[in-house]
Design a protein around this motif. Structure first.
Motif, PDB file in Angstrom:
ATOM      1  N   VAL A  81       0.927  -1.178   0.122  1.00  0.00           N
ATOM      2  CA  VAL A  81       0.121   0.110  -0.048  1.00  0.00           C
ATOM      3  C   VAL A  81       0.946   1.094   0.041  1.00  0.00           C
ATOM      4  O   VAL A  81       1.871   1.367   0.346  1.00  0.00           O
ATOM      5  N   ASP A  82       0.368   2.472  -0.556  1.00  0.00           N
ATOM      6  CA  ASP A  82       1.107   3.636  -0.276  1.00  0.00           C
ATOM      7  C   ASP A  82       1.091   4.037   1.088  1.00  0.00           C
ATOM      8  O   ASP A  82       0.301   3.718   1.925  1.00  0.00           O
ATOM      9  N   ARG A  83       2.067   5.023   1.204  1.00  0.00           N
ATOM     10  CA  ARG A  83       2.133   5.806   2.496  1.00  0.00           C
ATOM     11  C   ARG A  83       0.975   6.337   3.231  1.00  0.00           C
ATOM     12  O   ARG A  83       0.456   6.181   4.407  1.00  0.00           O
ATOM     13  N   ALA A  84       0.173   7.113   2.448  1.00  0.00           N
ATOM     14  CA  ALA A  84      -1.001   7.610   2.618  1.00  0.00           C
ATOM     15  C   ALA A  84      -2.084   6.523   3.196  1.00  0.00           C
ATOM     16  O   ALA A  84      -2.815   7.044   4.081  1.00  0.00           O
ATOM     17  N   ALA A  85      -2.202   5.693   2.447  1.00  0.00           N
ATOM     18  CA  ALA A  85      -3.394   4.525   2.744  1.00  0.00           C
ATOM     19  C   ALA A  85      -2.928   3.967   3.940  1.00  0.00           C
ATOM     20  O   ALA A  85      -3.632   3.641   4.956  1.00  0.00           O
ATOM     21  N   PHE A  86      -1.564   3.706   4.324  1.00  0.00           N
ATOM     22  CA  PHE A  86      -0.865   3.082   5.599  1.00  0.00           C
ATOM     23  C   PHE A  86      -1.446   4.104   6.622  1.00  0.00           C
ATOM     24  O   PHE A  86      -1.678   3.466   7.748  1.00  0.00           O
ATOM     25  N   GLU A  87      -0.965   5.187   6.448  1.00  0.00           N
ATOM     26  CA  GLU A  87      -1.090   6.062   7.612  1.00  0.00           C
ATOM     27  C   GLU A  87      -2.558   6.460   8.272  1.00  0.00           C
ATOM     28  O   GLU A  87      -3.174   6.543   9.050  1.00  0.00           O
ATOM     29  N   SER A  88      -3.520   6.253   6.923  1.00  0.00           N
ATOM     30  CA  SER A  88      -4.990   6.388   7.223  1.00  0.00           C
ATOM     31  C   SER A  88      -5.581   5.084   8.069  1.00  0.00           C
ATOM     32  O   SER A  88      -6.360   5.314   8.925  1.00  0.00           O
ATOM     33  N   MET A  89      -4.820   3.981   7.888  1.00  0.00           N
ATOM     34  CA  MET A  89      -5.291   2.764   8.593  1.00  0.00           C
ATOM     35  C   MET A  89      -4.595   2.955  10.010  1.00  0.00           C
ATOM     36  O   MET A  89      -5.361   2.367  10.899  1.00  0.00           O
ATOM     37  N   ILE A  90      -3.466   3.727  10.211  1.00  0.00           N
ATOM     38  CA  ILE A  90      -3.309   3.601  11.514  1.00  0.00           C
ATOM     39  C   ILE A  90      -4.175   4.727  12.304  1.00  0.00           C
ATOM     40  O   ILE A  90      -4.410   4.566  13.562  1.00  0.00           O
ATOM     41  N   GLN A  91      -4.599   5.809  11.480  1.00  0.00           N
ATOM     42  CA  GLN A  91      -5.663   6.594  12.185  1.00  0.00           C
ATOM     43  C   GLN A  91      -6.890   5.957  12.565  1.00  0.00           C
ATOM     44  O   GLN A  91      -7.714   6.239  13.554  1.00  0.00           O
ATOM     45  N   ASP A  92      -7.140   4.750  11.850  1.00  0.00           N
ATOM     46  CA  ASP A  92      -8.436   4.284  11.991  1.00  0.00           C
ATOM     47  C   ASP A  92      -8.334   2.801  12.808  1.00  0.00           C
ATOM     48  O   ASP A  92      -9.014   2.193  13.139  1.00  0.00           O
ATOM     49  N   ASP A  93      -6.972   2.867  13.506  1.00  0.00           N
ATOM     50  CA  ASP A  93      -6.639   1.720  14.354  1.00  0.00           C
ATOM     51  C   ASP A  93      -6.778   0.285  13.883  1.00  0.00           C
ATOM     52  O   ASP A  93      -7.497  -0.457  14.329  1.00  0.00           O
ATOM     53  N   ALA A  94      -6.408   0.312  12.703  1.00  0.00           N
ATOM     54  CA  ALA A  94      -6.617  -0.862  11.812  1.00  0.00           C
ATOM     55  C   ALA A  94      -5.587  -1.954  11.959  1.00  0.00           C
ATOM     56  O   ALA A  94      -5.511  -3.068  11.247  1.00  0.00           O
ATOM     57  N   PHE A  95      -4.470  -1.683  12.890  1.00  0.00           N
ATOM     58  CA  PHE A  95      -3.426  -2.528  12.978  1.00  0.00           C
ATOM     59  C   PHE A  95      -3.488  -3.183  14.196  1.00  0.00           C
ATOM     60  O   PHE A  95      -3.520  -2.423  15.306  1.00  0.00           O
ATOM     61  N   LEU A  96      -3.008  -4.349  14.492  1.00  0.00           N
ATOM     62  CA  LEU A  96      -2.629  -5.020  15.828  1.00  0.00           C
ATOM     63  C   LEU A  96      -1.401  -4.370  16.171  1.00  0.00           C
ATOM     64  O   LEU A  96      -1.239  -4.387  17.381  1.00  0.00           O
ATOM     65  N   GLU A  97      -0.348  -4.397  15.161  1.00  0.00           N
ATOM     66  CA  GLU A  97       0.702  -3.591  15.524  1.00  0.00           C
ATOM     67  C   GLU A  97       1.280  -2.848  14.264  1.00  0.00           C
ATOM     68  O   GLU A  97       0.917  -3.618  13.053  1.00  0.00           O
ATOM     69  N   TRP A  98       2.347  -2.118  14.391  1.00  0.00           N
ATOM     70  CA  TRP A  98       2.983  -1.383  13.066  1.00  0.00           C
ATOM     71  C   TRP A  98       4.314  -1.007  13.617  1.00  0.00           C
ATOM     72  O   TRP A  98       4.359  -0.553  14.794  1.00  0.00           O
ATOM     73  N   ALA A  99       5.051  -0.456  12.786  1.00  0.00           N
ATOM     74  CA  ALA A  99       6.215  -0.114  12.839  1.00  0.00           C
ATOM     75  C   ALA A  99       6.836   0.472  11.810  1.00  0.00           C
ATOM     76  O   ALA A  99       6.738   0.110  10.486  1.00  0.00           O
ATOM     77  N   GLU A 100       7.830   1.370  11.855  1.00  0.00           N
ATOM     78  CA  GLU A 100       8.535   1.891  10.829  1.00  0.00           C
ATOM     79  C   GLU A 100      10.144   1.344  10.871  1.00  0.00           C
ATOM     80  O   GLU A 100      10.645   1.454  11.985  1.00  0.00           O
ATOM     81  N   VAL A 101      10.382   0.657   9.756  1.00  0.00           N
ATOM     82  CA  VAL A 101      11.800   0.130   9.389  1.00  0.00           C
ATOM     83  C   VAL A 101      12.662   0.535   8.386  1.00  0.00           C
ATOM     84  O   VAL A 101      12.059   0.310   7.543  1.00  0.00           O
ATOM     85  N   TYR A 102      13.738   1.399   8.686  1.00  0.00           N
ATOM     86  CA  TYR A 102      14.555   1.774   7.573  1.00  0.00           C
ATOM     87  C   TYR A 102      13.704   2.710   6.653  1.00  0.00           C
ATOM     88  O   TYR A 102      13.650   2.623   5.384  1.00  0.00           O
ATOM     89  N   GLY A 103      12.723   3.767   7.180  1.00  0.00           N
ATOM     90  CA  GLY A 103      11.974   4.472   6.161  1.00  0.00           C
ATOM     91  C   GLY A 103      10.664   3.855   5.768  1.00  0.00           C
ATOM     92  O   GLY A 103      10.046   4.591   4.972  1.00  0.00           O
ATOM     93  N   ASN A 104      10.450   2.532   5.878  1.00  0.00           N
ATOM     94  CA  ASN A 104       9.384   1.895   5.579  1.00  0.00           C
ATOM     95  C   ASN A 104       8.390   1.593   6.433  1.00  0.00           C
ATOM     96  O   ASN A 104       8.890   1.189   7.452  1.00  0.00           O
ATOM     97  N   LEU A 105       7.004   1.452   6.411  1.00  0.00           N
ATOM     98  CA  LEU A 105       6.084   1.178   7.301  1.00  0.00           C
ATOM     99  C   LEU A 105       5.711  -0.324   7.197  1.00  0.00           C
ATOM    100  O   LEU A 105       5.079  -0.800   5.905  1.00  0.00           O
TER     101      LEU A 105
END
Length: 214
Positions: free
Chosen positions: A61-85
């Motif tokens: 997914v693109d970064r905007a879609a991923f960040e939208s999912m973060i805002q929607d609490d759509a992940f059990l867990e997430w992290a940024e690794v070497y500039g990628n989510l």
């Protein structure tokens, strides 16, 4: 739901191990041997690598879609690794649990702790130990995938993770692959039999207790 029609809730089995300990081989064999166990597919903002496919290796997914999912609490867990989510989408995983299917995570320590915080009753944490750090170093050198600096970083990270061993439900020593795999499979089978995951037990036992032999 098992083959006998008994309602069972799945589990989230998280396997944590340093690089070079055999985690990938163990997890892939466990999934291959158990049709009701599925490998968690993470979402990521990085581009696919050659040979990778959408929905099999990652959900790209693109970064905007991923960040939208973060805002929607759509992940059990997430992290940024070497500039990628990277993240574990909650919806498909929790739906699998309700269907009686289990999900296997090839995950790091921080991710495992985050999933346990979100789903403590469903989570089972397993740490895979190397026979020694010297053997781990030998395996990493044999792979010829990392520089000396990266190998040193992996060894240092392994020491940090090992110090957290008491946070795990099970710890397996991978000195012999077949034995380590047997231990891992036994853990999965035992966890599937836990009373609180077998939702059919309470009504069955109520009926058994009320049963009349007249």
């Amino acid at each position: 739901m098992s083959s006998e029609g008994r309602t069972v809730r799945g589990l989230l089995m998280m396997i944590v191990a340093p690089s070079g300990v055999g985690k990938t081989s163990l997890t892939r064999r466990l999934v291959a041997d158990h049709p009701d166990l599925h490998l968690s597919i993470s979402a990521t903002t990085r581009a696919p690598r050659p040979g990778e496919h959408e929905g099999r290796d990652y959900h790209f997914v693109d970064r905007a879609a991923f960040e939208s999912m973060i805002q929607d609490d759509a992940f059990l867990e997430w992290a940024e690794v070497y500039g990628n989510l990277y993240g574990s989408p909650a919806g498909p995983i929790l739906d699998a649990l309700d269907r009686g299917e289990s999900v296997l995570f090839d995950i790091d320590y921080q991710g495992a702790m985050a999933v346990r915080q979100r789903a403590p009753k469903d989570s089972v944490l397993v740490y895979i130990l190397p026979p020694s750090l010297a053997e781990m170093s030998r395996r990493l050198h044999a792979r010829s995938q990392d520089s000396e600096a990266v190998i040193a970083q992996r060894i240092a990270r392994a020491k940090e993770e090992v110090s957290q061993w008491q946070a795990f439900d099970y710890v397996i020593l991978n000195e012999d692959f077949d034995r380590a795999y047997a231990d891992l499979a036994h853990i999965f089978h035992a966890e599937r039999l836990r009373r609180d995951r077998n939702l059919w037990l309470a009504p069955f036992l109520d009926g058994l207790i009320a049963e009349s032999l007249d």
